[in-house]
Design an enzyme around this catalytic site. Structure first.
Site, mmCIF file in Angstrom:
data_model
loop_
_atom_site.group_PDB
_atom_site.id
_atom_site.type_symbol
_atom_site.label_atom_id
_atom_site.label_comp_id
_atom_site.label_asym_id
_atom_site.label_seq_id
_atom_site.Cartn_x
_atom_site.Cartn_y
_atom_site.Cartn_z
ATOM 1 N N SER A 125 5.163 1.420 8.012
ATOM 2 C CA SER A 125 5.841 2.615 8.497
ATOM 3 C C SER A 125 5.849 1.503 10.022
ATOM 4 O O SER A 125 5.124 0.563 10.078
ATOM 5 C CB SER A 125 5.247 3.659 9.414
ATOM 6 O OG SER A 125 5.580 4.052 10.336
ATOM 7 N N TYR A 152 -3.222 7.994 12.342
ATOM 8 C CA TYR A 152 -2.407 7.343 11.553
ATOM 9 C C TYR A 152 -1.502 6.274 11.496
ATOM 10 O O TYR A 152 -1.688 6.063 10.504
ATOM 11 C CB TYR A 152 -0.908 8.753 11.788
ATOM 12 C CG TYR A 152 0.385 8.526 10.508
ATOM 13 C CD1 TYR A 152 -0.119 8.719 9.636
ATOM 14 C CD2 TYR A 152 1.288 8.258 11.864
ATOM 15 C CE1 TYR A 152 0.718 8.093 8.611
ATOM 16 C CE2 TYR A 152 2.476 7.738 10.078
ATOM 17 C CZ TYR A 152 1.801 8.143 9.293
ATOM 18 O OH TYR A 152 3.301 7.665 8.343
ATOM 19 N N LYS A 156 -1.986 2.497 8.780
ATOM 20 C CA LYS A 156 -0.956 2.169 8.171
ATOM 21 C C LYS A 156 -0.782 0.606 8.244
ATOM 22 O O LYS A 156 -1.076 -0.561 7.961
ATOM 23 C CB LYS A 156 0.651 1.737 8.517
ATOM 24 C CG LYS A 156 1.043 3.982 8.212
ATOM 25 C CD LYS A 156 1.376 4.098 6.616
ATOM 26 C CE LYS A 156 0.983 4.988 6.253
ATOM 27 N NZ LYS A 156 1.323 5.472 4.473
HETATM 28 P P1 NAD Z 1 4.714 13.940 2.181
HETATM 29 O O1 NAD Z 1 3.332 14.433 2.655
HETATM 30 O O2 NAD Z 1 5.453 14.764 1.854
HETATM 31 O O3 NAD Z 1 4.406 12.819 0.609
HETATM 32 C C1 NAD Z 1 2.535 12.864 0.459
HETATM 33 C C2 NAD Z 1 2.215 13.307 -0.622
HETATM 34 O O4 NAD Z 1 1.182 12.757 -1.465
HETATM 35 C C3 NAD Z 1 2.154 15.066 -1.337
HETATM 36 O O5 NAD Z 1 3.018 15.605 -1.513
HETATM 37 C C4 NAD Z 1 0.710 15.225 -0.724
HETATM 38 O O6 NAD Z 1 0.878 16.645 -1.334
HETATM 39 C C5 NAD Z 1 0.531 14.068 -1.387
HETATM 40 N N1 NAD Z 1 -1.207 13.737 -1.432
HETATM 41 C C6 NAD Z 1 -1.475 13.295 0.026
HETATM 42 N N2 NAD Z 1 -2.533 12.383 -0.502
HETATM 43 C C7 NAD Z 1 -2.817 13.256 -1.231
HETATM 44 C C8 NAD Z 1 -4.283 12.384 -1.906
HETATM 45 N N3 NAD Z 1 -5.087 12.504 -1.812
HETATM 46 N N4 NAD Z 1 -4.076 12.458 -3.985
HETATM 47 C C9 NAD Z 1 -3.292 12.740 -4.422
HETATM 48 N N5 NAD Z 1 -1.984 13.531 -4.227
HETATM 49 C C10 NAD Z 1 -2.119 13.124 -2.330
HETATM 50 O O7 NAD Z 1 4.745 12.517 3.095
HETATM 51 P P2 NAD Z 1 6.145 11.673 2.609
HETATM 52 O O8 NAD Z 1 7.281 12.421 4.297
HETATM 53 O O9 NAD Z 1 6.690 11.928 1.542
HETATM 54 O O10 NAD Z 1 5.731 10.293 3.308
HETATM 55 C C11 NAD Z 1 5.028 9.512 1.969
HETATM 56 C C12 NAD Z 1 4.813 8.588 1.799
HETATM 57 O O11 NAD Z 1 5.093 8.044 3.369
HETATM 58 C C13 NAD Z 1 2.922 8.225 2.976
HETATM 59 O O12 NAD Z 1 2.270 7.612 2.984
HETATM 60 C C14 NAD Z 1 3.476 8.210 4.674
HETATM 61 O O13 NAD Z 1 2.336 8.239 5.400
HETATM 62 C C15 NAD Z 1 4.697 7.161 4.783
HETATM 63 N N6 NAD Z 1 5.417 7.087 5.518
HETATM 64 C C16 NAD Z 1 6.586 8.423 6.451
HETATM 65 C C17 NAD Z 1 7.317 8.095 6.358
HETATM 66 C C18 NAD Z 1 8.359 9.702 7.062
HETATM 67 O O14 NAD Z 1 8.913 10.000 7.899
HETATM 68 N N7 NAD Z 1 8.273 10.595 5.948
HETATM 69 C C19 NAD Z 1 7.443 7.570 7.891
HETATM 70 C C20 NAD Z 1 6.834 6.287 7.563
HETATM 71 C C21 NAD Z 1 5.179 6.710 6.278
HETATM 72 C C1 UD1 Z 2 6.868 9.954 14.370
HETATM 73 C C2 UD1 Z 2 6.112 9.194 14.728
HETATM 74 C C3 UD1 Z 2 5.731 8.131 14.052
HETATM 75 C C4 UD1 Z 2 6.068 8.487 12.043
HETATM 76 C C5 UD1 Z 2 7.045 9.123 11.898
HETATM 77 C C6 UD1 Z 2 7.060 9.624 10.108
HETATM 78 C C7 UD1 Z 2 5.061 9.491 16.838
HETATM 79 C C8 UD1 Z 2 5.150 9.060 17.947
HETATM 80 N N1 UD1 Z 2 5.427 9.072 15.556
HETATM 81 O O1 UD1 Z 2 8.388 8.845 14.928
HETATM 82 O O2 UD1 Z 2 4.456 7.229 13.911
HETATM 83 O O3 UD1 Z 2 6.336 7.279 11.307
HETATM 84 O O4 UD1 Z 2 7.448 10.468 12.893
HETATM 85 O O5 UD1 Z 2 6.687 10.614 9.915
HETATM 86 O O6 UD1 Z 2 4.996 10.765 16.376
HETATM 87 N N2 UD1 Z 2 12.258 14.644 18.774
HETATM 88 C C9 UD1 Z 2 13.058 15.002 20.405
HETATM 89 N N3 UD1 Z 2 12.081 16.689 19.816
HETATM 90 C C10 UD1 Z 2 12.265 17.123 18.320
HETATM 91 C C11 UD1 Z 2 11.105 15.980 17.310
HETATM 92 C C12 UD1 Z 2 11.796 14.670 18.206
HETATM 93 O O7 UD1 Z 2 13.471 14.815 20.825
HETATM 94 O O8 UD1 Z 2 12.018 17.846 18.964
HETATM 95 C C13 UD1 Z 2 12.682 13.370 19.298
HETATM 96 C C14 UD1 Z 2 11.776 11.609 19.350
HETATM 97 O O9 UD1 Z 2 11.412 12.092 20.455
HETATM 98 C C15 UD1 Z 2 11.869 10.614 19.266
HETATM 99 C C16 UD1 Z 2 13.174 11.522 18.055
HETATM 100 O O10 UD1 Z 2 13.646 12.357 17.613
HETATM 101 O O11 UD1 Z 2 12.335 10.078 19.575
HETATM 102 C C17 UD1 Z 2 12.213 10.762 16.600
HETATM 103 O O12 UD1 Z 2 10.642 12.215 16.288
HETATM 104 P P1 UD1 Z 2 10.218 11.757 15.381
HETATM 105 O O13 UD1 Z 2 11.342 12.470 13.846
HETATM 106 O O14 UD1 Z 2 9.349 12.480 15.472
HETATM 107 O O15 UD1 Z 2 10.552 10.424 14.777
HETATM 108 P P2 UD1 Z 2 9.306 9.299 15.316
HETATM 109 O O16 UD1 Z 2 8.753 9.817 16.328
HETATM 110 O O17 UD1 Z 2 9.863 7.979 15.144
#
Ligand code: NAD
Ligand code: UD1
Length: 342
Positions: A125, A152, A156
Site C-alpha cells: 500500500s 495495519y 504492509k
Molecule cells: P478484501 O477484504 O475485500 O479481500 C481480502 C480477501 O481475503 C477476502 O475475501 C477475505 O475473506 C480473505 N481473507 C482474509 N484473511 C484470510 C485468511 N487468513 N485466509 C484466507 N482468506 C482470507 O480486501 P481487498 O480490498 O480486496 O484487499 C486485498 C489486499 O490488498 C489486502 O492485502 C489489502 O491489505 C491490500 N490493500 C487494499 C487496499 C484497498 O484500498 N482496498 C489498499 C492497499 C492494499
Molecule cells: C485508507 C487508509 C489506508 C488504506 C486504505 C485502503 C487511513 C488513514 N488510511 O486510505 O491506510 O490502505 O484506506 O483501505 O485510514 N474521506 C472523507 N469522508 C469519508 C471517507 C473518506 O472525506 O467518509 C476522505 C478521507 O479523509 C481521505 C479520502 O476521502 O482524504 C480517501 O479516504 P479513504 O477512502 O478512507 O482512503 P485513505 O484514507 O486514502
C-alpha cells in the site's frame, strides 16, 4: 499457466481473477470468506464463463495450504491478497492484524517453499510512504518507507521486509505492488467492493449515501493546504489495478530481479470534493454531504509516479475517475436489487 490467488473472493482479488482468466490463466482461489461472500465465485463465472477452482480455507492453516498444493499441482505463482485491511480496527485489535497479515504470509511462504514454488505477488500500500513533502510528489518507489501510523500499515511495511529477506535467503522472486486508492467495479456490476457495516473508505460511503443507506457524507476537512482544502488521493480503477497483477505475473517469469516494488496508481491526484462533483456529474444525482473535522491519521496528499511500472511491467492505468465512479454506482444499485448479500 496456473496461479493461486489467496483472498480471491475479495474486492481486488475477484477483479484480478477475472482478468487472469480472460488472459488465459488457470486460477485457484484460497479464501476463508472472512470479508467476502461465496456468491462472488458464481458471479466471476458469469463474467468469464469459467469456473474458478476453489479451496475454502485459511492461509494460517497448514493443512489448508497443503490441500491446495496437493490438489492443484502445477501452480507456478501466487498472488497474495488475503489479509485484514481496516485501519481503525487494526488499532483496536493489533494482534489479530499481525497474526493474519504477518503470520499468514509466513505460513504461505513456508508452504510455497515445501512445494518448490518461489514466485509471489504481494499486496502492499502507498501507506508505507506516510505523510510526504509536496516536493516529492508524484511519489516514486525511491521515496523512503517511514514508520507506519497504524498496525495495519505496519503489516504492509513488515510484509515487504520479510519478503525481501525471503528473496535473499530462500530464493523467492517477489513483486510488491503498492496500491494507491482502489475504487470502482467490473463493467458488468456483477462484482465490486463489499464493505461490512459502515464503510470507512470514501467511494463506498458516497454510493451508500446516494442510494439512501447513509444520511450524508462527511468530508473530513476542508482546511488542508490543497486547491480546495480537502485531501488529495490517487484513485485507481480496480480493473486497472487487477491488470497490474497479470503484468506482475508475466514479469516474474521474465525478470532477473528477486525483489521489486511498483507504485500502482494513475499519477493523478484528486481532492475529496472533486470526487464528489465527478460522482454527481456522471450519475446525475445530488449527493447530500457536509464538511466535518479532519480525520485523525489522514495524510494531506499523495499520488503516484507510475513510470517504473510503465517501463518495467509495461502497465499503465487506462480508465478514468468518472468510469470508476460510474461502475461503483452501478454496483451499489445491483446490490440494492440482488440477493447477493444473503
Ligand atoms: P478484501 O477484504 O475485500 O479481500 C481480502 C480477501 O481475503 C477476502 O475475501 C477475505 O475473506 C480473505 N481473507 C482474509 N484473511 C484470510 C485468511 N487468513 N485466509 C484466507 N482468506 C482470507 O480486501 P481487498 O480490498 O480486496 O484487499 C486485498 C489486499 O490488498 C489486502 O492485502 C489489502 O491489505 C491490500 N490493500 C487494499 C487496499 C484497498 O484500498 N482496498 C489498499 C492497499 C492494499
Ligand atoms: C485508507 C487508509 C489506508 C488504506 C486504505 C485502503 C487511513 C488513514 N488510511 O486510505 O491506510 O490502505 O484506506 O483501505 O485510514 N474521506 C472523507 N469522508 C469519508 C471517507 C473518506 O472525506 O467518509 C476522505 C478521507 O479523509 C481521505 C479520502 O476521502 O482524504 C480517501 O479516504 P479513504 O477512502 O478512507 O482512503 P485513505 O484514507 O486514502
Amino acid at each position: 499457466m496456473k496461479v493461486l490467488v489467496t483472498g480471491g473472493a475479495g474486492f481486488i482479488g475477484s477483479h484480478t481473477v477475472v482478468d487472469l482468466q480472460t488472459s488465459g490463466y488457470e486460477v485457484v482461489v484460497l479464501d476463508n470468506f472472512v470479508n467476502s461472500n461465496r456468491q462472488v465465485l458464481n458471479n466471476i463465472e458469469k463474467i468469464t464463463g469459467k469456473r474458478v477452482d476453489f479451496v475454502e480455507g485459511d492461509v494460517r492453516n497448514k493443512t489448508d495450504l497443503d490441500t491446495v498444493f496437493k490438489r492443484y499441482p502445477g501452480i507456478e505463482a501466487v498472488i497474495h491478497f488475503a489479509a485484514y485491511k481496516a485501519v481503525g480496527e487494526s488499532v483496536q485489535s493489533p494482534l489479530a492484524y499481525y497474526e493474519n497479515n504477518i503470520a499468514g504470509t509466513v505460513y504461505l511462504l513456508q508452504a510455497m517453499k515445501a512445494a518448490s514454488l518461489k514466485k509471489i505477488v504481494f499486496s502492499s500500500s502507498c501507506t508505507v510512504y506516510g505523510e510526504v513533502d509536496a516536493t516529492l510528489l508524484p511519489i516514486t518507489e525511491n521515496a523512503p518507507v517511514v514508520k507506519a501510523n497504524s498496525p495495519y500499515g505496519n503489516t504492509k511495511k513488515i510484509g515487504e521486509e520479510l519478503l525481501l529477506d525471503a528473496s535473499k535467503a530462500e530464493g523467492f522472486n517477489v513483486v510488491s505492488l503498492r496500491y494507491f486508492n482502489p475504487i470502482g467495479a467490473h463493467d458488468t456490476a456483477l462484482i465490486g467492493e463489499l464493505p461490512l457495516g459502515i464503510p470507512n473508505n470514501l467511494v463506498p460511503f458516497i454510493t451508500q449515501t446516494a442510494i439512501g443507506k447513509r444520511k450524508e457524507l462527511t468530508v473530513f476537512g476542508n482546511d488542508y493546504p490543497t486547491r480546495d482544502g480537502s485531501c488529495i488521493r490517487d484513485y485507481i480503477h480496480v480493473m486497472d489495478l487487477a491488470n497490474a497483477h497479470v503484468k506482475a505475473i508475466d514479469y516474474l517469469h521474465t525478470s532477473n530481479e528477486n525483489f521489486s516494488v511498483f507504485n500502482i496508481g494513475t499519477g493523478q491526484g484528486n481532492t475529496v470534493l472533486e470526487v464528489v462533483t465527478a460522482f454527481e456529474n456522471v450519475t446525475g444525482t445530488i449527493l447530500n454531504y457536509k464538511i466535518g473535522p479532519r480525520r485523525a491519521g489522514d495524510v494531506v496528499q499523495i499520488y503516484a509516479s507510475c513510470q517504473k511500472a510503465e517501463q518495467e511491467l509495461g502497465w499503465k492505468a487506462e480508465r478514468t475517475l468518472e468510469n470508476a465512479l460510474e461502475t461503483a454506482w452501478k454496483w451499489e444499485q445491483y446490490l440494492a436489487t440482488s440477493p447477493f448479500m444473503d
